[in-house]
Design a protein around this motif. Sequence first.
Motif, PDB file in Angstrom:
ATOM      1  N   UNK A   1      53.414  41.491  39.290  1.00 33.68           N
ATOM      2  CA  UNK A   1      52.885  40.300  39.930  1.00 33.68           C
ATOM      3  C   UNK A   1      53.191  40.367  41.417  1.00 33.68           C
ATOM      4  N   UNK A   2      52.362  39.667  42.157  1.00 36.02           N
ATOM      5  CA  UNK A   2      52.569  39.567  43.595  1.00 36.02           C
ATOM      6  C   UNK A   2      53.036  38.150  43.920  1.00 36.02           C
ATOM      7  N   UNK A   3      53.124  37.826  45.207  1.00 36.76           N
ATOM      8  CA  UNK A   3      53.529  36.477  45.609  1.00 36.76           C
ATOM      9  C   UNK A   3      52.481  35.447  45.184  1.00 36.76           C
ATOM     10  N   UNK A  37      48.812  42.739  38.436  1.00 32.49           N
ATOM     11  CA  UNK A  37      48.328  44.110  38.321  1.00 32.49           C
ATOM     12  C   UNK A  37      48.537  44.475  36.850  1.00 32.49           C
ATOM     13  N   UNK A  38      47.435  44.611  36.103  1.00 32.32           N
ATOM     14  CA  UNK A  38      47.537  44.810  34.656  1.00 32.32           C
ATOM     15  C   UNK A  38      46.542  45.867  34.198  1.00 32.32           C
ATOM     16  N   UNK A  39      46.817  46.505  33.070  1.00 32.27           N
ATOM     17  CA  UNK A  39      45.878  47.507  32.544  1.00 32.27           C
ATOM     18  C   UNK A  39      44.580  46.846  32.060  1.00 32.27           C
ATOM     19  N   UNK A  40      43.526  47.630  32.017  1.00 29.74           N
ATOM     20  CA  UNK A  40      42.229  47.142  31.542  1.00 29.74           C
ATOM     21  C   UNK A  40      42.307  46.787  30.059  1.00 29.74           C
ATOM     22  N   UNK A  67      39.991  41.136  31.913  1.00 30.42           N
ATOM     23  CA  UNK A  67      41.280  41.647  32.367  1.00 30.42           C
ATOM     24  C   UNK A  67      42.045  40.571  33.090  1.00 30.42           C
ATOM     25  N   UNK A  68      43.337  40.757  33.167  1.00 32.91           N
ATOM     26  CA  UNK A  68      44.190  39.777  33.836  1.00 32.91           C
ATOM     27  C   UNK A  68      44.248  40.077  35.327  1.00 32.91           C
ATOM     28  N   UNK A  69      43.769  39.153  36.139  1.00 30.39           N
ATOM     29  CA  UNK A  69      43.868  39.317  37.589  1.00 30.39           C
ATOM     30  C   UNK A  69      44.775  38.260  38.207  1.00 30.39           C
ATOM     31  N   UNK A  70      44.995  37.151  37.471  1.00 28.03           N
ATOM     32  CA  UNK A  70      45.893  36.096  37.940  1.00 28.03           C
ATOM     33  C   UNK A  70      46.644  35.499  36.770  1.00 28.03           C
TER      34      UNK A  70
END
Length: 84
Positions: A1-3, A37-40, A67-70
């Motif tokens: 994860x990012x900020x 940031x996750x796998x497809x 896919x998970x983007x958030x």
Amino acid sequence: MTDARQLCVPMLKRGDNIPPEVLEVVRWVDLEKFDTIAPAITPVTLSLRHLNPVLGSLPPERATLTGAVQLGVPVAKNGQLPPG
């Protein structure tokens, strides 16, 4: 994860008639959104209906998860936690 990038809060719209038992839950629902940031994944198709009584008569909406983007994480409002 990012900020965290975003804070999502519920809003009362003109014409909404929110039942008290729903308002008691929704008033605690603020979400802080983080990029991930996750796998497809294999796409998954859903059929969604509105929970908002004002929009409840609208036809179902189709959505496809690709896919998970958030990630949305509940946060306390003004330092107060929901009753447990």
